[in-house]
Design a protein around this motif. Structure first.
Motif, PDB file in Angstrom:
ATOM      1  N   VAL A 106    -156.091  -4.959   6.705  1.00  0.00           N
ATOM      2  CA  VAL A 106    -155.080  -5.715   5.962  1.00  0.00           C
ATOM      3  C   VAL A 106    -153.798  -4.897   5.834  1.00  0.00           C
ATOM      4  CG1 VAL A 106    -154.625  -6.955   3.790  1.00  0.00           C
ATOM      5  CG2 VAL A 106    -156.950  -6.861   4.685  1.00  0.00           C
ATOM      6  N   PHE A 107    -153.907  -3.585   5.933  1.00  0.00           N
ATOM      7  CA  PHE A 107    -152.754  -2.697   5.750  1.00  0.00           C
ATOM      8  C   PHE A 107    -151.826  -2.692   6.963  1.00  0.00           C
ATOM      9  CE2 PHE A 107    -155.867  -0.066   7.933  1.00  0.00           C
ATOM     10  CZ  PHE A 107    -155.100   0.680   8.824  1.00  0.00           C
ATOM     11  N   GLU A 108    -150.553  -2.418   6.689  1.00  0.00           N
ATOM     12  CA  GLU A 108    -149.548  -2.222   7.738  1.00  0.00           C
ATOM     13  C   GLU A 108    -149.264  -0.721   7.862  1.00  0.00           C
ATOM     14  OE1 GLU A 108    -147.982  -4.362   9.672  1.00  0.00           O
ATOM     15  OE2 GLU A 108    -148.250  -6.339   8.771  1.00  0.00           O
ATOM     16  N   ASP A 109    -149.155  -0.228   9.087  1.00  0.00           N
ATOM     17  CA  ASP A 109    -148.807   1.172   9.320  1.00  0.00           C
ATOM     18  C   ASP A 109    -148.238   1.282  10.732  1.00  0.00           C
ATOM     19  OD1 ASP A 109    -148.689   3.923   9.872  1.00  0.00           O
ATOM     20  OD2 ASP A 109    -150.376   4.347   8.534  1.00  0.00           O
ATOM     21  N   LYS A 110    -146.933   1.545  10.825  1.00  0.00           N
ATOM     22  CA  LYS A 110    -146.279   1.586  12.139  1.00  0.00           C
ATOM     23  C   LYS A 110    -146.808   2.703  13.022  1.00  0.00           C
ATOM     24  CE  LYS A 110    -142.133   4.143  10.545  1.00  0.00           C
ATOM     25  NZ  LYS A 110    -142.880   5.185   9.992  1.00  0.00           N
ATOM     26  N   ASP A 111    -147.448   3.698  12.409  1.00  0.00           N
ATOM     27  CA  ASP A 111    -147.983   4.827  13.182  1.00  0.00           C
ATOM     28  C   ASP A 111    -149.386   4.554  13.736  1.00  0.00           C
ATOM     29  OD1 ASP A 111    -145.692   6.399  12.767  1.00  0.00           O
ATOM     30  OD2 ASP A 111    -146.441   7.034  10.802  1.00  0.00           O
ATOM     31  N   ILE A 112    -150.014   3.463  13.254  1.00  0.00           N
ATOM     32  CA  ILE A 112    -151.352   3.100  13.736  1.00  0.00           C
ATOM     33  C   ILE A 112    -151.248   1.747  14.431  1.00  0.00           C
ATOM     34  CG2 ILE A 112    -153.766   2.678  13.117  1.00  0.00           C
ATOM     35  CD1 ILE A 112    -153.334   4.352  10.623  1.00  0.00           C
ATOM     36  N   ILE A 113    -151.268   1.774  15.744  1.00  0.00           N
ATOM     37  CA  ILE A 113    -151.030   0.561  16.537  1.00  0.00           C
ATOM     38  C   ILE A 113    -152.213  -0.401  16.434  1.00  0.00           C
ATOM     39  CG2 ILE A 113    -150.640  -0.316  18.876  1.00  0.00           C
ATOM     40  CD1 ILE A 113    -149.407   2.447  19.517  1.00  0.00           C
ATOM     41  N   HIS A 114    -151.894  -1.672  16.216  1.00  0.00           N
ATOM     42  CA  HIS A 114    -152.922  -2.712  16.238  1.00  0.00           C
ATOM     43  C   HIS A 114    -153.085  -3.198  17.676  1.00  0.00           C
ATOM     44  CE1 HIS A 114    -154.981  -6.527  15.588  1.00  0.00           C
ATOM     45  NE2 HIS A 114    -155.278  -6.113  14.373  1.00  0.00           N
TER      46      HIS A 114
END
Length: 333
Positions: A106-114
């Motif tokens: 559910v979290f957003e993190d630009k450093d962890i690519i989905h």
């Protein structure tokens, strides 16, 4: 009893972080010598204040909790049912566990690519569940093809199974989990023989690390089954996850208590006293004579075993007694 719940999910959703957080709460290996020593398996203590209170009550030298086994399963990718990525291995590992903890990012993190390029929790659930559906559709279709000869011969069991398989096939073709379809007592043995992935209980684990509360609320409202929120980085929500996983497996706890040890024993809900005894030792079912049972809170309120007996709180139960969650039991063999 060794029942396991597999942690599954797409890559980069926090599965390994969650597993590592859980294994920090692992039960000491000497208490569970039957468990395989495998880096991807963790036997985790189930939080239970009843156990602690009983241990204090009995002045026990040792306290051993009930436990649930978590298995870290490789990340799934779209197309797993057709062998993409580690598809076949992934699906075979799911087949071996008793329930599924589906980790949803559910979290957003630009450093962890989905893997899909954007965070969309409900889409992730659809991807994972579809792979389970496609794998089961292949299983059901193959069984339907193999049962034709017995059906043509008029064998009663084959006719019953064919009707069930055709029903399950339609459900799977519609993209639904087979657990949504009620089955009769007569059909249950046939379902068990299929070892369907979509029959396994699913607990949706929402990884809410630094997630927007409004997004979390929206996702929670649309989750297609029981869910729990966790933040594996900071360890919040883990006790609730462990307890929910225990419940998802259909497990309950009964206790034995004394000066030497107070222990929580894991059994399936609905087990009789002789069956429950096998958690302690396999011989208990055959050697069972009777069980002395008292509810944990009534025992504590009485102040001692003799006082509980005097008040008639300790009952003698026979082979037909169905053990309740929280029972304190002394087996007579």
């Amino acid at each position: 009893m060794s029942l396991s719940i597999g942690i599954v999910g797409l890559p980069n959703v926090g599965k390994s972080t969650l597993f590592n957080a859980l294994t920090k709460q692992s039960v000491p290996a000497e208490n569970y010598p039957f468990c395989t020593i495998d880096p991807s398996v963790g036997v985790v203590a189930v939080p239970d204040e009843r156990l602690d209170k009983l241990s204090v009550f009995s002045k026990s030298a040792k306290t051993v909790p009930a436990a649930v086994e978590f298995v870290d399963i490789a990340g799934l990718v779209k197309g797993a049912a057709e062998g993409q990525g580690l598809g076949n291995k992934f699906l075979s590992h799911i087949r071996e566990v008793d329930a599924i903890a589906e980790v949803v990012r559910v979290f957003e993190d630009k450093d962890i690519i989905h893997v899909a390029g954007k965070v969309s929790p409900l889409d992730d659930i659809s991807v994972i569940n579809l792979e389970l559906v496609l794998a089961d559709l292949e299983t059901v279709s193959k069984r339907l093809a193999n049962i034709g000869k017995d059906v043509r011969a008029g064998k009663k069991e084959a006719v019953i199974e064919k009707a069930l398989l055709e029903r399950l096939q339609k459900i799977l073709e519609a993209g639904r989990l087979t657990s949504s379809e009620p089955v009769s007592e007569v059909e249950k043995p046939f379902v068990r023989q299929l070892h369907l992935l979509t029959q396994k209980p699913i607990l949706y684990v929402l990884n809410t690390s630094e997630a927007n509360p409004n997004v979390v609320e929206t996702v929670r409202a649309s989750i297609p089954g029981p869910s729990v929120e966790i933040d594996p980085i900071f360890g919040t929500g883990l006790p609730k996850l462990i307890t929910k996983a225990f419940e998802t497996l259909g497990l309950i706890t009964y206790f034995t208590t004394g000066e030497d040890e107070t222990r929580g024993w894991t059994i399936k809900r609905g087990w009789t006293a002789p069956e429950a005894g096998t958690a302690i030792h396999g011989d208990f079912k055959e050697k069972f004579v009777r069980a002395e049972v008292v509810e944990w809170d009534k025992l504590l309120a009485a102040g001692s075993y003799p006082a509980a007996r005097e008040k008639g709180l300790v009952r003698t139960e026979g082979k037909e007694y169905v053990v309740k969650d929280g029972d304190v039991i002394e087996f007579k063999i």
